[in-house]
Design an enzyme around this catalytic site. Structure first.
Site, PDB file in Angstrom:
ATOM      1  N   ASN A  23      15.127 -34.035  24.574  1.00  0.00           N
ATOM      2  CA  ASN A  23      14.315 -33.094  25.336  1.00  0.00           C
ATOM      3  C   ASN A  23      13.442 -32.214  24.450  1.00  0.00           C
ATOM      4  O   ASN A  23      12.741 -31.334  24.965  1.00  0.00           O
ATOM      5  CB  ASN A  23      15.213 -32.205  26.195  1.00  0.00           C
ATOM      6  CG  ASN A  23      15.914 -32.979  27.283  1.00  0.00           C
ATOM      7  OD1 ASN A  23      15.347 -33.905  27.862  1.00  0.00           O
ATOM      8  ND2 ASN A  23      17.159 -32.630  27.552  1.00  0.00           N
ATOM      9  N   GLU A  24      13.492 -32.444  23.150  1.00  0.00           N
ATOM     10  CA  GLU A  24      12.657 -31.652  22.246  1.00  0.00           C
ATOM     11  C   GLU A  24      11.630 -32.568  21.576  1.00  0.00           C
ATOM     12  O   GLU A  24      10.705 -33.008  22.229  1.00  0.00           O
ATOM     13  CB  GLU A  24      13.556 -30.894  21.265  1.00  0.00           C
ATOM     14  CG  GLU A  24      14.446 -29.876  22.002  1.00  0.00           C
ATOM     15  CD  GLU A  24      15.302 -29.030  21.093  1.00  0.00           C
ATOM     16  OE1 GLU A  24      14.733 -28.334  20.225  1.00  0.00           O
ATOM     17  OE2 GLU A  24      16.544 -29.054  21.250  1.00  0.00           O
ATOM     18  N   LEU A  25      11.807 -32.915  20.305  1.00  0.00           N
ATOM     19  CA  LEU A  25      10.831 -33.803  19.676  1.00  0.00           C
ATOM     20  C   LEU A  25      11.138 -35.275  19.932  1.00  0.00           C
ATOM     21  O   LEU A  25      10.293 -36.134  19.695  1.00  0.00           O
ATOM     22  CB  LEU A  25      10.721 -33.511  18.174  1.00  0.00           C
ATOM     23  CG  LEU A  25       9.761 -32.360  17.811  1.00  0.00           C
ATOM     24  CD1 LEU A  25      10.308 -31.012  18.266  1.00  0.00           C
ATOM     25  CD2 LEU A  25       9.469 -32.320  16.325  1.00  0.00           C
ATOM     26  N   ILE A  41       8.843 -33.104  24.475  1.00  0.00           N
ATOM     27  CA  ILE A  41       7.953 -34.234  24.753  1.00  0.00           C
ATOM     28  C   ILE A  41       7.917 -34.539  26.247  1.00  0.00           C
ATOM     29  O   ILE A  41       8.899 -34.378  26.955  1.00  0.00           O
ATOM     30  CB  ILE A  41       8.389 -35.486  23.965  1.00  0.00           C
ATOM     31  CG1 ILE A  41       9.814 -35.900  24.340  1.00  0.00           C
ATOM     32  CG2 ILE A  41       8.265 -35.264  22.473  1.00  0.00           C
ATOM     33  CD1 ILE A  41      10.217 -37.263  23.840  1.00  0.00           C
TER      34      ILE A  41
END
Length: 349
Positions: free
Chosen positions: A136-138, A94
């Site tokens: 740092n991902e979804l 994101i």
């Protein structure tokens, strides 16, 4: 016979990042073995395979509703056109946030004994949840995800059908993980040139790839870590990647807290490896030739914790090319997933 299957496309939000289309082929029964593997993937007793569960997991996999800003999906880092791996050196989530590791392919992950580079997850059901909440991902919260899914006009009924419960109780974290894991478990690719060659189809490999296979299985020593049907020993090794970096990822040690596990990472499978560049846990090597050259040097010989299996190989430039040709021949049939060939809900064995 290949059946046409209607797949609901994920929602598109303004400013959405690059969520790929679902271009996977509906073709294989998940209870049938694929060439190159002796047996089909084993499904957990508490998560038996059904077509509706796979279809739900497939839709969730491509849907950015799971991210905190509706802009990133699981498929963002596991792209069908890129061997279900990331095309970036490290995962990008994101708001363009960068992770610390390369997002590896999930092809044939059903056969893995542990998952992720450091082996923190024992099965796909456990692995699914980590990226959903990683900042740092979804970047989401599990309670928030469930609330969004319950408010969606379609998902409660889809969950209810997949898990044979009432819509008001169907959307749970457990069911979310099981649905996506069910889908990922049938992403199998086999029947590559090496498989066909070993079945005595000698035209399946070029002379260069045959020479590379001989090197792979003999003085190249690649087989010591890349063995078995999925070409991974499922163990952890320090190959010297990123040696000398001041912020070097400590790998397996972060999970076990054992000093001798520092800088060790799970041996990645090699099937379809030509499709999944860049390579290594940090995405620091861009091509297969550079990977072979790295190992030809013996990894990072000055690393005091280097795995003892690594030694300089002394391969000529031509022999490096032979190994690259062999690795390229490990690309199998297009990725196929399960869809019903009849009205029966459970696949026929």
């Amino acid at each position: 016979m290949i059946m046409l299957v209607v797949v609901l496309m994920p929602r598109i939000s303004l400013g959405q990042s690059d969520v790929p289309r679902d271009t996977l082929l509906p073709k294989l029964n998940p209870t049938k073995a694929v060439s190159g593997f002796e047996k089909p993937p084993k499904h957990p007793d508490d998560n038996p395979v059904t077509f509706s569960k796979i279809a739900l997991g497939r839709q969730l996999f491509f849907d950015p509703i799971l991210s905190t800003n509706d802009q990133v999906a699981c498929a963002t880092c596991h792209r069908p056109e890129h061997g279900l791996a990331s095309k970036e050196p490290v995962a990008i989530g994101i708001k363009g946030r960068k992770g610390t590791r390369n997002a590896p392919s999930i092809l044939n992950a059903a056969y893995a004994k542990s998952l992720t580079w450091d082996g923190r997850d024992a099965d796909l059901e456990a692995q699914v949840l980590g990226p959903l909440t990683n900042e740092n991902e979804l970047g989401n919260d599990l309670d928030a995800i469930i609330k969004k899914l319950k408010s969606d006009p379609n998902y409660p009924e889809l969950f209810a059908k997949a898990f044979e419960v009432k819509p008001e109780t169907a959307v749970t974290v457990d069911h979310l993980a099981k649905a996506i894991a069910s889908f990922e478990r049938v992403l199998i690719s086999g029947n590559n040139g090496v498989d066909r060659f070993r079945r005595k189809d000698y035209s399946a490999l070029s002379q260069e790839a045959r020479s590379g296979m001989w090197l792979f299985e003999s003085r190249g020593g690649c087989w010591k870590c890349h063995n078995g049907p999925n070409l991974s020993d499922e163990h952890f090794h320090n190959t010297g990647v990123s040696f000398g970096s001041t912020e070097r990822d400590r790998g397996r040690m972060l999970i076990t807290n054992v000093d001798s596990h520092a800088f060790q990472f799970r041996t990645p499978p090699l099937r379809n490896v030509a499709q999944t560049a860049p390579y290594m846990h940090d995405g620091s090597i861009g091509t297969l030739r550079e990977v072979v050259e790295f190992y030809n040097r013996g990894g990072a010989p000055d690393d005091p914790q280097l795995d003892k299996k690594l030694k300089p190989l002394g391969l000529t430039e031509e022999e490096v090319g032979f190994l690259v040709a062999f690795l390229e021949a490990l690309s199998g049939d297009p990725v196929t997933i399960a869809e019903p060939e009849s009205t029966d809900e459970r696949p026929q064995r």
